[in-house]
Design a protein around this motif. Sequence first.
Motif, PDB file in Angstrom:
ATOM      1  N   ASN A 175       0.833  -1.204   0.000  1.00  0.00           N
ATOM      2  CA  ASN A 175       0.000   0.000   0.000  1.00  0.00           C
ATOM      3  C   ASN A 175       0.868   1.254   0.000  1.00  0.00           C
ATOM      4  OD1 ASN A 175      -2.016  -1.833   0.248  1.00  0.00           O
ATOM      5  ND2 ASN A 175      -2.563  -1.351   2.331  1.00  0.00           N
ATOM      6  N   GLY A 176       2.078   1.149  -0.528  1.00  0.00           N
ATOM      7  CA  GLY A 176       2.988   2.287  -0.557  1.00  0.00           C
ATOM      8  C   GLY A 176       4.014   2.209   0.557  1.00  0.00           C
ATOM      9  N   ASP A 177       4.843   3.234   0.602  1.00  0.00           N
ATOM     10  CA  ASP A 177       5.906   3.286   1.612  1.00  0.00           C
ATOM     11  C   ASP A 177       5.311   3.357   3.014  1.00  0.00           C
ATOM     12  OD1 ASP A 177       7.821   3.251  -0.361  1.00  0.00           O
ATOM     13  OD2 ASP A 177       8.042   5.435  -0.411  1.00  0.00           O
ATOM     14  N   ILE A 178       6.070   2.820   3.947  1.00  0.00           N
ATOM     15  CA  ILE A 178       5.640   2.818   5.346  1.00  0.00           C
ATOM     16  C   ILE A 178       6.821   3.317   6.187  1.00  0.00           C
ATOM     17  CG2 ILE A 178       6.231   0.372   5.558  1.00  0.00           C
ATOM     18  CD1 ILE A 178       3.923   0.088   7.557  1.00  0.00           C
ATOM     19  N   ASP A 179       6.560   4.289   7.043  1.00  0.00           N
ATOM     20  CA  ASP A 179       7.639   4.822   7.874  1.00  0.00           C
ATOM     21  C   ASP A 179       7.789   4.000   9.152  1.00  0.00           C
ATOM     22  OD1 ASP A 179       5.752   5.723   9.770  1.00  0.00           O
ATOM     23  OD2 ASP A 179       5.715   7.746   8.945  1.00  0.00           O
ATOM     24  N   ARG A 180       8.816   4.303   9.910  1.00  0.00           N
ATOM     25  CA  ARG A 180       9.151   3.512  11.098  1.00  0.00           C
ATOM     26  C   ARG A 180       8.015   3.502  12.121  1.00  0.00           C
ATOM     27  NH1 ARG A 180      14.529   5.223  13.602  1.00  0.00           N
ATOM     28  NH2 ARG A 180      15.222   4.224  11.701  1.00  0.00           N
ATOM     29  N   ASP A 181       7.411   4.665  12.367  1.00  0.00           N
ATOM     30  CA  ASP A 181       6.324   4.740  13.353  1.00  0.00           C
ATOM     31  C   ASP A 181       5.102   3.951  12.900  1.00  0.00           C
ATOM     32  OD1 ASP A 181       7.843   6.347  15.022  1.00  0.00           O
ATOM     33  OD2 ASP A 181       7.016   8.214  14.222  1.00  0.00           O
ATOM     34  N   ASP A 182       4.764   4.076  11.608  1.00  0.00           N
ATOM     35  CA  ASP A 182       3.613   3.350  11.077  1.00  0.00           C
ATOM     36  C   ASP A 182       3.883   1.850  11.078  1.00  0.00           C
ATOM     37  OD1 ASP A 182       1.038   3.148  10.060  1.00  0.00           O
ATOM     38  OD2 ASP A 182       1.668   3.408   7.980  1.00  0.00           O
ATOM     39  N   ARG A 183       5.116   1.461  10.762  1.00  0.00           N
ATOM     40  CA  ARG A 183       5.485   0.040  10.787  1.00  0.00           C
ATOM     41  C   ARG A 183       5.306  -0.524  12.201  1.00  0.00           C
ATOM     42  NH1 ARG A 183       7.643  -3.710   7.937  1.00  0.00           N
ATOM     43  NH2 ARG A 183       8.092  -2.344   6.195  1.00  0.00           N
ATOM     44  N   ALA A 184       5.777   0.201  13.189  1.00  0.00           N
ATOM     45  CA  ALA A 184       5.653  -0.266  14.576  1.00  0.00           C
ATOM     46  C   ALA A 184       4.180  -0.394  14.967  1.00  0.00           C
ATOM     47  CB  ALA A 184       6.382   0.682  15.518  1.00  0.00           C
ATOM     48  N   ALA A 185       3.368   0.577  14.579  1.00  0.00           N
ATOM     49  CA  ALA A 185       1.934   0.529  14.899  1.00  0.00           C
ATOM     50  C   ALA A 185       1.270  -0.653  14.196  1.00  0.00           C
ATOM     51  CB  ALA A 185       1.258   1.834  14.508  1.00  0.00           C
ATOM     52  N   CYS A 186       1.631  -0.881  12.941  1.00  0.00           N
ATOM     53  CA  CYS A 186       1.054  -2.013  12.195  1.00  0.00           C
ATOM     54  C   CYS A 186       1.483  -3.347  12.795  1.00  0.00           C
ATOM     55  CB  CYS A 186       1.466  -1.951  10.725  1.00  0.00           C
ATOM     56  SG  CYS A 186       0.570  -0.719   9.763  1.00  0.00           S
ATOM     57  N   GLU A 187       2.728  -3.442  13.234  1.00  0.00           N
ATOM     58  CA  GLU A 187       3.198  -4.683  13.851  1.00  0.00           C
ATOM     59  C   GLU A 187       2.433  -4.978  15.134  1.00  0.00           C
ATOM     60  OE1 GLU A 187       7.372  -3.871  14.125  1.00  0.00           O
ATOM     61  OE2 GLU A 187       7.758  -4.649  12.102  1.00  0.00           O
ATOM     62  N   GLU A 188       2.188  -3.959  15.936  1.00  0.00           N
ATOM     63  CA  GLU A 188       1.414  -4.133  17.171  1.00  0.00           C
ATOM     64  C   GLU A 188      -0.037  -4.509  16.851  1.00  0.00           C
ATOM     65  OE1 GLU A 188       2.292  -4.195  20.448  1.00  0.00           O
ATOM     66  OE2 GLU A 188       4.308  -4.238  19.589  1.00  0.00           O
ATOM     67  N   ALA A 189      -0.607  -3.842  15.864  1.00  0.00           N
ATOM     68  CA  ALA A 189      -1.993  -4.136  15.475  1.00  0.00           C
ATOM     69  C   ALA A 189      -2.106  -5.549  14.921  1.00  0.00           C
ATOM     70  CB  ALA A 189      -2.481  -3.113  14.453  1.00  0.00           C
ATOM     71  N   LEU A 190      -1.104  -5.988  14.165  1.00  0.00           N
ATOM     72  CA  LEU A 190      -1.115  -7.344  13.614  1.00  0.00           C
ATOM     73  C   LEU A 190      -1.038  -8.373  14.737  1.00  0.00           C
ATOM     74  CD1 LEU A 190      -1.086  -9.239  11.185  1.00  0.00           C
ATOM     75  CD2 LEU A 190       1.395  -8.904  11.047  1.00  0.00           C
ATOM     76  N   LYS A 191      -0.193  -8.115  15.703  1.00  0.00           N
ATOM     77  CA  LYS A 191      -0.077  -9.022  16.856  1.00  0.00           C
ATOM     78  C   LYS A 191      -1.417  -9.110  17.592  1.00  0.00           C
ATOM     79  CE  LYS A 191       3.659  -8.232  19.002  1.00  0.00           C
ATOM     80  NZ  LYS A 191       4.705  -7.695  19.902  1.00  0.00           N
ATOM     81  N   ALA A 192      -2.061  -7.960  17.802  1.00  0.00           N
ATOM     82  CA  ALA A 192      -3.356  -7.936  18.489  1.00  0.00           C
ATOM     83  C   ALA A 192      -4.428  -8.654  17.669  1.00  0.00           C
ATOM     84  CB  ALA A 192      -3.775  -6.496  18.768  1.00  0.00           C
ATOM     85  N   ALA A 193      -4.424  -8.446  16.355  1.00  0.00           N
ATOM     86  CA  ALA A 193      -5.417  -9.095  15.494  1.00  0.00           C
ATOM     87  C   ALA A 193      -5.261 -10.615  15.532  1.00  0.00           C
ATOM     88  CB  ALA A 193      -5.292  -8.574  14.061  1.00  0.00           C
ATOM     89  N   LYS A 194      -4.026 -11.085  15.519  1.00  0.00           N
ATOM     90  CA  LYS A 194      -3.787 -12.537  15.589  1.00  0.00           C
ATOM     91  C   LYS A 194      -4.244 -13.099  16.935  1.00  0.00           C
ATOM     92  CE  LYS A 194      -0.058 -12.834  12.236  1.00  0.00           C
ATOM     93  NZ  LYS A 194       1.380 -13.120  12.020  1.00  0.00           N
ATOM     94  N   THR A 195      -4.008 -12.345  17.995  1.00  0.00           N
ATOM     95  CA  THR A 195      -4.472 -12.761  19.321  1.00  0.00           C
ATOM     96  C   THR A 195      -5.986 -12.827  19.364  1.00  0.00           C
ATOM     97  OG1 THR A 195      -2.504 -11.850  20.393  1.00  0.00           O
ATOM     98  CG2 THR A 195      -4.463 -12.153  21.777  1.00  0.00           C
TER      99      THR A 195
END
Length: 54
Positions: free
Chosen positions: A26-46
């Motif tokens: 979905n385009g470039d992702i910056d460090r802050d957005d990457r960290a937020a997405c990683e946390e959201a992905l972890k929560a979604a899997k949980t």
Amino acid sequence: MPNDTKDSRYWNDEIAFLTARLNGENGDIDRDDRAACEEALKAAKTNLAGNHPR
């Protein structure tokens, strides 16, 4: 919408979106957005793991 009203389809869609986002589909992702997405992905899997089919 509270997490307990979301079904497995919702969580699978969320996981697919976040995975695509992290892969740069979905385009470039910056460090802050990457960290937020990683946390959201972890929560979604949980949440998916704790979700029972309805």
